[in-house]
Design an enzyme around this catalytic site. Structure first.
Site, mmCIF file in Angstrom:
data_model
loop_
_atom_site.group_PDB
_atom_site.id
_atom_site.type_symbol
_atom_site.label_atom_id
_atom_site.label_comp_id
_atom_site.label_asym_id
_atom_site.label_seq_id
_atom_site.Cartn_x
_atom_site.Cartn_y
_atom_site.Cartn_z
ATOM 1 N N LYS A 52 0.846 -1.201 0.000
ATOM 2 C CA LYS A 52 0.000 0.000 0.000
ATOM 3 C C LYS A 52 0.878 1.246 0.000
ATOM 4 O O LYS A 52 0.613 2.214 -0.711
ATOM 5 C CB LYS A 52 -0.946 -0.015 1.215
ATOM 6 C CG LYS A 52 -2.075 -1.011 1.035
ATOM 7 C CD LYS A 52 -2.892 -1.265 2.285
ATOM 8 C CE LYS A 52 -3.872 -2.413 2.008
ATOM 9 N NZ LYS A 52 -4.602 -2.869 3.183
ATOM 10 N N GLN A 96 -4.816 -1.786 9.438
ATOM 11 C CA GLN A 96 -4.725 -3.074 8.759
ATOM 12 C C GLN A 96 -5.332 -4.179 9.626
ATOM 13 O O GLN A 96 -4.989 -4.320 10.798
ATOM 14 C CB GLN A 96 -3.238 -3.378 8.457
ATOM 15 C CG GLN A 96 -3.023 -4.640 7.655
ATOM 16 C CD GLN A 96 -3.593 -4.565 6.237
ATOM 17 O OE1 GLN A 96 -3.460 -3.560 5.549
ATOM 18 N NE2 GLN A 96 -4.244 -5.636 5.801
ATOM 19 N N ASP A 119 -11.004 2.647 3.733
ATOM 20 C CA ASP A 119 -11.365 1.238 3.534
ATOM 21 C C ASP A 119 -12.882 1.083 3.385
ATOM 22 O O ASP A 119 -13.367 0.042 2.967
ATOM 23 C CB ASP A 119 -10.913 0.408 4.751
ATOM 24 C CG ASP A 119 -9.768 -0.536 4.431
ATOM 25 O OD1 ASP A 119 -9.526 -0.780 3.236
ATOM 26 O OD2 ASP A 119 -9.130 -1.024 5.374
#
Ligand code: NDP
Length: 288
Positions: A52, A96, A119
């Site tokens: 990422k 994460q 997200d």
């Protein structure tokens, strides 16, 4: 059969995002920034977070990774998120997953400001999938699936779409996005009876189960479009999806490989969400 080349489509998409980043920098004199928090030492997470960061930088964005030890207390993580929520230089925040067992994922997801939740896991953003015109973000993997279908000009309206898997991260949002484009959608899960019969009705079949070789050729209609979201290891430890690729490819009109299908699209959509967040943040500043 034609292969859907997720890698190439992702590269095209990232170029467009890089152009939007350049426009943003030109207009606002700063680059969009994504902050990723990783807690613990999950090996897959280390790789995902690194990817990422690299992808952000390749698109011209700023990226910061905050690493915390496995024993981090939930209250400490929540305090860090509150600090990032208040930090004007941060456009996107991503924690994460998975988190260590002593930390509540729901609490963490809810703590991220919906405006920075790139997200798209916060309940407020997840709810906006019902009202797409109001959404700044779409969840990355489901949006990536839709991008692949659009890129390949797959007709969605009026078609039978079957989604196998009903997680909040993949199955449910993919189903809603397909429905919003007028597919007739069936969502299957571990209690579905006569699964093969249902999947054989699919013009578009999306598998998000997490089991290697789960979708076999007898479960697929001749000419179907097959999207494989699964990321698994086969008996030899090789990366593979849910779909028995070699056999299903003989029947499908279009099919995604694993690796190189849906996977590259997920980070691509994350980049695009971060740029959306940055533009929206600057718009809000103007209105103050
Ligand atoms: P989950 O484990 O949360 O969900 C799996 C789903 O599969 C569940 O809804 C489950 O049903 C269903 N399922 C399990 N067994 C069966 C069965 N025998 N018949 C029918 N349905 C079944 O996984 P995720 O949604 O998080 O992920 C799915 C896969 O996608 C994984 O391989 C994951 O690694 C991959 N993934 C890939 C991404 C990418 O970027 N390409 C991003 C995110 C995930 P039930 O609800 O009844 O238990």
């Amino acid at each position: 059969m034609s292969l859907i080349d997720g890698k190439a489509i992702a590269a095209e998409n990232r170029e467009k995002t890089a152009k939007r980043v350049a426009e943003f920098i030109e207009k606002y004199g700063r680059a969009p920034k994504l902050t990723v928090i990783r807690v613990g030492n999950d090996q897959a997470s280390i790789v995902y977070v690194r990817n990422k960061k690299t992808a952000c930088e390749a698109a011209g964005m700023l990226s910061e990774v905050i690493e915390m030890p496995e024993e981090t207390e939930e209250s400490f993580l929540l305090a860090k998120i509150a600090e990032l929520n208040a930090d004007d230089t941060v456009d996107g925040i991503l924690v994460q997953l998975p988190l260590p067992r002593h930390i509540s994922e729901r609490a963490v997801i809810k703590a991220i400001s919906p405006e920075k939740d790139v997200d798209c896991f916060h309940p407020q953003n997840a709810g906006l999938i019902f009202n797409l015109e109001e959404a700044t973000f779409l969840p990355c993997t489901p949006a990536g699936v839709m991008e692949l279908l659009h890129h390949e000009n797959v007709k969605i309206s009026g078609k039978n779409a079957v989604v196998v898997g009903r997680s909040n991260i993949v199955g449910k949002p993919v189903a809603l996005l397909l429905l919003s484009e007028n597919a007739t959608v069936t969502v299957c899960h571990s209690r579905t009876e006569n699964l093969a019969e249902v999947t054989r009705s699919a013009d578009i079949l999306v598998s998000a189960v997490g089991k290697a070789g789960f979708i076999t050729a007898d479960m697929v209609k001749e000419g179907a479009v097959v999207i494989d979201v699964g990321i698994n290891r086969d008996a030899n430890g090789k990366l593979c999806g849910d779909v028995d690729f070699n056999e299903v490819a003989k029947k499908a009109s279009l099919i995604t490989p694993v690796p190189g299908g849906v996977g590259p699209m997920t980070i691509t959509m994350l980049l695009s969400n971060t740029v959306n967040a940055a533009f929206a943040a600057e718009e809000r500043k103007k209105q103050k």
